[in-house]
Design a protein around this motif. Structure first.
Motif, PDB file in Angstrom:
ATOM      1  N   THR A 333       0.827  -1.200   0.000  1.00 36.55           N
ATOM      2  CA  THR A 333       0.000   0.000   0.000  1.00 36.55           C
ATOM      3  C   THR A 333       0.865   1.255   0.000  1.00 36.55           C
ATOM      4  N   GLY A 334       0.474   2.214  -0.850  1.00 34.97           N
ATOM      5  CA  GLY A 334       1.116   3.529  -0.822  1.00 34.97           C
ATOM      6  C   GLY A 334       2.467   3.575  -1.504  1.00 34.97           C
ATOM      7  N   ALA A 335       3.351   4.438  -0.964  1.00 32.83           N
ATOM      8  CA  ALA A 335       4.615   4.779  -1.618  1.00 32.83           C
ATOM      9  C   ALA A 335       5.682   3.700  -1.451  1.00 32.83           C
ATOM     10  N   GLN A 336       6.795   3.912  -2.178  1.00 26.18           N
ATOM     11  CA  GLN A 336       7.987   3.042  -2.129  1.00 26.18           C
ATOM     12  C   GLN A 336       7.645   1.580  -2.465  1.00 26.18           C
ATOM     13  N   VAL A 337       6.917   1.413  -3.546  1.00 30.71           N
ATOM     14  CA  VAL A 337       6.436   0.081  -3.927  1.00 30.71           C
ATOM     15  C   VAL A 337       7.598  -0.873  -4.178  1.00 30.71           C
ATOM     16  N   ALA A 338       8.543  -0.469  -5.017  1.00 34.38           N
ATOM     17  CA  ALA A 338       9.648  -1.359  -5.370  1.00 34.38           C
ATOM     18  C   ALA A 338      10.475  -1.728  -4.143  1.00 34.38           C
ATOM     19  N   GLU A 339      10.708  -0.755  -3.271  1.00 37.38           N
ATOM     20  CA  GLU A 339      11.513  -1.015  -2.082  1.00 37.38           C
ATOM     21  C   GLU A 339      10.805  -1.991  -1.142  1.00 37.38           C
ATOM     22  N   LYS A 340       9.495  -1.817  -0.987  1.00 30.78           N
ATOM     23  CA  LYS A 340       8.731  -2.727  -0.132  1.00 30.78           C
ATOM     24  C   LYS A 340       8.723  -4.143  -0.716  1.00 30.78           C
ATOM     25  N   ALA A 341       8.577  -4.213  -2.039  1.00 32.05           N
ATOM     26  CA  ALA A 341       8.557  -5.528  -2.688  1.00 32.05           C
ATOM     27  C   ALA A 341       9.884  -6.250  -2.493  1.00 32.05           C
ATOM     28  N   ARG A 342      11.000  -5.510  -2.620  1.00 27.20           N
ATOM     29  CA  ARG A 342      12.301  -6.142  -2.437  1.00 27.20           C
ATOM     30  C   ARG A 342      12.493  -6.581  -0.988  1.00 27.20           C
ATOM     31  N   PHE A 343      12.045  -5.749  -0.056  1.00 26.64           N
ATOM     32  CA  PHE A 343      12.102  -6.100   1.366  1.00 26.64           C
ATOM     33  C   PHE A 343      11.331  -7.395   1.600  1.00 26.64           C
ATOM     34  N   ALA A 344      10.127  -7.475   1.075  1.00 35.11           N
ATOM     35  CA  ALA A 344       9.269  -8.635   1.306  1.00 35.11           C
ATOM     36  C   ALA A 344       9.882  -9.902   0.731  1.00 35.11           C
ATOM     37  N   SER A 345      10.312  -9.851  -0.536  1.00 34.82           N
ATOM     38  CA  SER A 345      10.837 -11.067  -1.162  1.00 34.82           C
ATOM     39  C   SER A 345      12.132 -11.520  -0.489  1.00 34.82           C
ATOM     40  N   ASP A 346      13.002 -10.569  -0.122  1.00 35.14           N
ATOM     41  CA  ASP A 346      14.245 -10.940   0.562  1.00 35.14           C
ATOM     42  C   ASP A 346      13.948 -11.655   1.879  1.00 35.14           C
ATOM     43  N   ALA A 347      12.931 -11.148   2.590  1.00 36.57           N
ATOM     44  CA  ALA A 347      12.585 -11.750   3.876  1.00 36.57           C
ATOM     45  C   ALA A 347      12.032 -13.161   3.698  1.00 36.57           C
ATOM     46  N   VAL A 348      11.200 -13.359   2.681  1.00 40.60           N
ATOM     47  CA  VAL A 348      10.626 -14.689   2.446  1.00 40.60           C
ATOM     48  C   VAL A 348      11.714 -15.687   2.084  1.00 40.60           C
ATOM     49  N   TRP A 349      12.572 -15.335   1.115  1.00 45.23           N
ATOM     50  CA  TRP A 349      13.600 -16.293   0.676  1.00 45.23           C
ATOM     51  C   TRP A 349      14.613 -16.573   1.785  1.00 45.23           C
ATOM     52  N   ALA A 350      14.834 -15.590   2.638  1.00 44.17           N
ATOM     53  CA  ALA A 350      15.755 -15.806   3.761  1.00 44.17           C
ATOM     54  C   ALA A 350      15.194 -16.813   4.757  1.00 44.17           C
ATOM     55  N   GLY A 351      13.883 -16.971   4.789  1.00 40.35           N
ATOM     56  CA  GLY A 351      13.255 -17.901   5.717  1.00 40.35           C
ATOM     57  C   GLY A 351      13.201 -19.331   5.214  1.00 40.35           C
ATOM     58  N   ILE A 352      13.740 -19.589   4.017  1.00 43.14           N
ATOM     59  CA  ILE A 352      13.721 -20.931   3.432  1.00 43.14           C
ATOM     60  C   ILE A 352      15.158 -21.394   3.222  1.00 43.14           C
ATOM     61  N   PRO A 353      15.580 -22.484   3.829  1.00 44.58           N
ATOM     62  CA  PRO A 353      16.941 -22.974   3.602  1.00 44.58           C
ATOM     63  C   PRO A 353      17.206 -23.159   2.107  1.00 44.58           C
ATOM     64  N   GLY A 354      18.235 -22.481   1.621  1.00 42.55           N
ATOM     65  CA  GLY A 354      18.534 -22.541   0.195  1.00 42.55           C
ATOM     66  C   GLY A 354      17.883 -21.443  -0.606  1.00 42.55           C
ATOM     67  N   GLY A 355      16.947 -20.717   0.012  1.00 41.49           N
ATOM     68  CA  GLY A 355      16.301 -19.598  -0.673  1.00 41.49           C
ATOM     69  C   GLY A 355      15.666 -19.997  -1.994  1.00 41.49           C
ATOM     70  N   ARG A 356      15.788 -19.126  -2.977  1.00 41.46           N
ATOM     71  CA  ARG A 356      15.218 -19.399  -4.293  1.00 41.46           C
ATOM     72  C   ARG A 356      15.763 -20.699  -4.877  1.00 41.46           C
ATOM     73  N   GLY A 357      17.037 -20.986  -4.603  1.00 40.41           N
ATOM     74  CA  GLY A 357      17.673 -22.168  -5.164  1.00 40.41           C
ATOM     75  C   GLY A 357      17.129 -23.483  -4.650  1.00 40.41           C
ATOM     76  N   ALA A 358      16.267 -23.435  -3.651  1.00 46.25           N
ATOM     77  CA  ALA A 358      15.687 -24.667  -3.127  1.00 46.25           C
ATOM     78  C   ALA A 358      14.593 -25.216  -4.035  1.00 46.25           C
ATOM     79  N   PHE A 359      14.184 -24.396  -5.020  1.00 47.31           N
ATOM     80  CA  PHE A 359      13.073 -24.779  -5.877  1.00 47.31           C
ATOM     81  C   PHE A 359      13.543 -24.976  -7.314  1.00 47.31           C
ATOM     82  N   ALA A 360      12.825 -25.812  -8.041  1.00 41.64           N
ATOM     83  CA  ALA A 360      13.138 -26.023  -9.448  1.00 41.64           C
ATOM     84  C   ALA A 360      12.853 -24.766 -10.256  1.00 41.64           C
ATOM     85  N   GLU A 361      11.873 -23.992  -9.811  1.00 41.84           N
ATOM     86  CA  GLU A 361      11.482 -22.768 -10.521  1.00 41.84           C
ATOM     87  C   GLU A 361      10.831 -21.819  -9.532  1.00 41.84           C
TER      88      GLU A 361
END
Length: 599
Positions: A333-361
């Motif tokens: 919601t609101g301003a700084q959309v790209a920055e919030k999106a990067r914050f969110a995705s970084d936090a999610v992948w950090a919570g998964i061992p292996g991050g993005r690389g843990a998945f085939a896609e």
């Protein structure tokens, strides 16, 4: 339905379903709305076969909604002599035929019911491989791996077995995988007594079948110029008045919503096609010979269709187990959309061992209001072979960021488990290797063998482009910048891992500009989403259209790709939304001028 001996001159074929899940009242609307000879419905899509496989224990392997619709109309169909032909048999046509017979008995009706099967080659794959079938992927050229976990493999049967069933006296015919157009071609073969070598007539019926198989779509549904469609809150379903020579008139019942115009029919003709040679096991229909004309209100005449002998192979759609997928969407919601999106995705992948690389896609899609003044959406999607990782681990990692992420964090839906997915594998098999099986009231009916004379050319045309390095129009022309939707309509959809996007004009001057100057380079410049992929271009000047095929944009097909728009249904509207410089003369008179004025 009249027979050839009855000197039938027009066969009225109605459609009541374009997909598994279409309007449940459509059969009743078509039977009660006006005179028809045949009621048809298409229940099967590439994804549907996999869904029926996954739900076989409770669904019986067929589309149970067909029975719900048939229950409402079967007595009337018997009374009026209306034949019913549907591909709702899915993976088990014989079981659906038995269910139809039981339905008729409950209603006190004597109904002859036939099934058409033989399309399922899943249990024969090893045998066919040993006989030399490579099962090459039509998109990638890969050979089907011997270890592939194939769960369904169905050949598209030709229409002749439907005609054989009708000749045996069937009043209801249910099939497995046949071509969508076969639901119209089969009854026409029976009614007019066409021989297999009457390619022009059969190709005309193929075209009529292609137009009406998607239900309300040819009557103004999903139409680019939707604001021109009357009564669009309840668009009617179509019917084709097929003539003995293979020409037809597309129309709908009086008083129903929507419109049947050259534009709505053109839009459907461009749906899910490739080159001008539209392949069918009954005849190759030349889409570059189709002539359309308005034959009165809500009546479009189709003439001039030329046909060629069918290919010596049948298309096969196979589904291979491809693991699991999952997705979650976060609201920003609101301003700084790209920055919030990067914050969110970084936090999610950090919570998964292996991050993005843990998945085939994996995929990240940011959409919505990106200006910082409204609501945007970040969609995270994954696919992999570990159900627990793709399911609870991924969803849990997203949810766990709720109180430790960007300001205003919330989700658009609750977390879900992993969804089993399939890899779509389009291939072919020799037509001679597949034998249809027909039963009428449980008794085998002989299937008419193919007459031979198959086409020996390649499977489709090669896409072409014009060597014209022009972005908008003739040098020196006065240019004006407009959104593309002012000038053209578009219709897009999926073809396995590819997407097609047909663009058409309703003014001759715009059509000439489209054919001459709307090159693949222009297409990619307007639609950078297609830039990484090979694109084929097929002009269809007789339809004032150009069709583009974007190869590989849908990955392994609708059942496994991680795109938000898994079937590329919205790709055409994305293209039409983009701004382009065009000669001012194109928007200085006629319909484009009216659209431009409203813009």
């Amino acid at each position: 339905m009249s027979t050839p001996e009855g000197r039938t001159s027009v066969l009225r074929v109605a459609n009541c379903s374009g997909f598994f899940g279409d309007r449940l009242s459509a059969a009743r609307e078509m039977v009660e709305g006006g005179p028809i000879d045949v009621l048809t419905g298409d229940w099967l899509a590439e994804l549907t076969m996999y869904i029926l496989h996954k739900t076989r224990e409770r669904s019986g392997g067929y589309a149970r909604t067909f029975l719900r619709e048939l229950e409402e109309v079967l007595p009337t169909c018997v009374e009026r002599g209306i034949t019913v032909v549907a591909n709702a048999g899915g993976l088990h046509p014989e079981a659906l035929a038995a269910a139809v017979g039981e339905l008729a008995r409950r209603q006190g009706l004597a109904v002859r019911v036939a099934s058409v099967s033989g399309d399922d080659i899943t249990p024969r794959l090893a045998e066919l491989r040993a006989a030399g079938e490579p099962f090459l992927n039509l998109d990638t050229g890969e050979r089907l791996p011997a270890e592939a976990a194939v769960v369904t493999a169905n050949a598209y049967l030709r229409a002749r077995p439907i005609a054989d069933a009708l000749a045996a006296g069937a009043q209801v015919v249910v099939t497995g995988r046949v071509t969508d157009a076969a639901l119209v071609v089969g009854p026409a073969l029976h009614a007019f007594g066409w021989a297999d070598d009457q390619h022009d007539a059969i190709a005309g019926a193929v075209v009529a079948g292609h137009v009406i198989e998607c239900g309300a779509q040819c009557c103004g549904g999903n139409y680019a110029f939707f604001d021109e469609v009357p009564g669009r809150e309840r668009i009617g379903f179509p019917l084709a008045e097929v003539q003995r020579d293979g020409s037809s008139v597309i129309t709908k019942h009086p008083g129903t919503g929507g419109a049947v115009t050259v534009g709505t029919v053109t839009a459907q003709l461009l749906y899910e096609i490739g080159g001008p040679r539209y392949l069918s096991p009954d005849a190759v229909a030349r889409f570059d010979t189709i002539e359309l004309s308005q034959d009165g209100p809500d009546r479009v005449r189709i003439t001039g269709v030329r046909g060629e002998p069918p290919p010596p192979t049948l298309k096969v759609t196979a589904n291979l187990e491809a693991g699991w997928r999952n997705s979650m969407t976060l609201a920003l919601t609101g301003a700084q959309v790209a920055e919030k999106a990067r914050f969110a995705s970084d936090a999610v992948w950090a919570g998964i061992p292996g991050g993005r690389g843990a998945f085939a896609e994996w995929a990240e899609d940011l959409s919505g209001d990106l200006t910082g003044g409204g609501l945007a959406y970040l969609r995270l999607a994954v696919r992999g072979d570990d159900e627990q990782l793709v399911g609870r681990a991924f969803s849990g990692a997203v949810v766990e960021t709720s109180l430790a992420s960007y300001p205003g964090t919330f989700f658009t839906s609750a977390p879900s488990g992993a969804l089993g997915v399939a890899r779509y594998w389009p291939t072919t098999v020799a037509a001679s290797a597949v034998t249809p099986h027909i039963e009428c009231d449980g008794v085998a009916v002989p299937a008419t063998p193919p007459a031979g004379g198959h086409h020996v050319a390649g499977s489709d045309d090669t896409g072409t482009d014009l060597a014209v390095e022009v972005d908008a129009g003739p040098a020196g022309a006065d240019l004006v910048r407009v959104p593309l939707w002012v000038l053209v309509g578009a219709r897009s959809g999926d073809k396995g891992g590819d997407a097609n996007l047909g663009v058409w004009a309703d003014e001759d001057a715009v059509a000439a500009w489209l054919e001459r100057h709307f090159t693949t380079a222009v297409f990619k410049a307007l639609l950078p989403e297609a830039e990484p992929f090979a694109v084929s271009r097929y002009p269809l000047p007789n339809l004032r259209a150009v069709n583009f095929v974007v190869h590989g944009i849908l990955g392994w097909g609708v059942a496994s790709n991680l795109r938000l728009d898994t079937q590329a249904k919205g790709l055409g509207e994305l293209l039409r939304s983009r701004l382009i410089d065009v000669p001012s003369s194109l928007v200085s008179g006629g319909k484009p001028a009216l659209r431009y004025a409203s813009f």
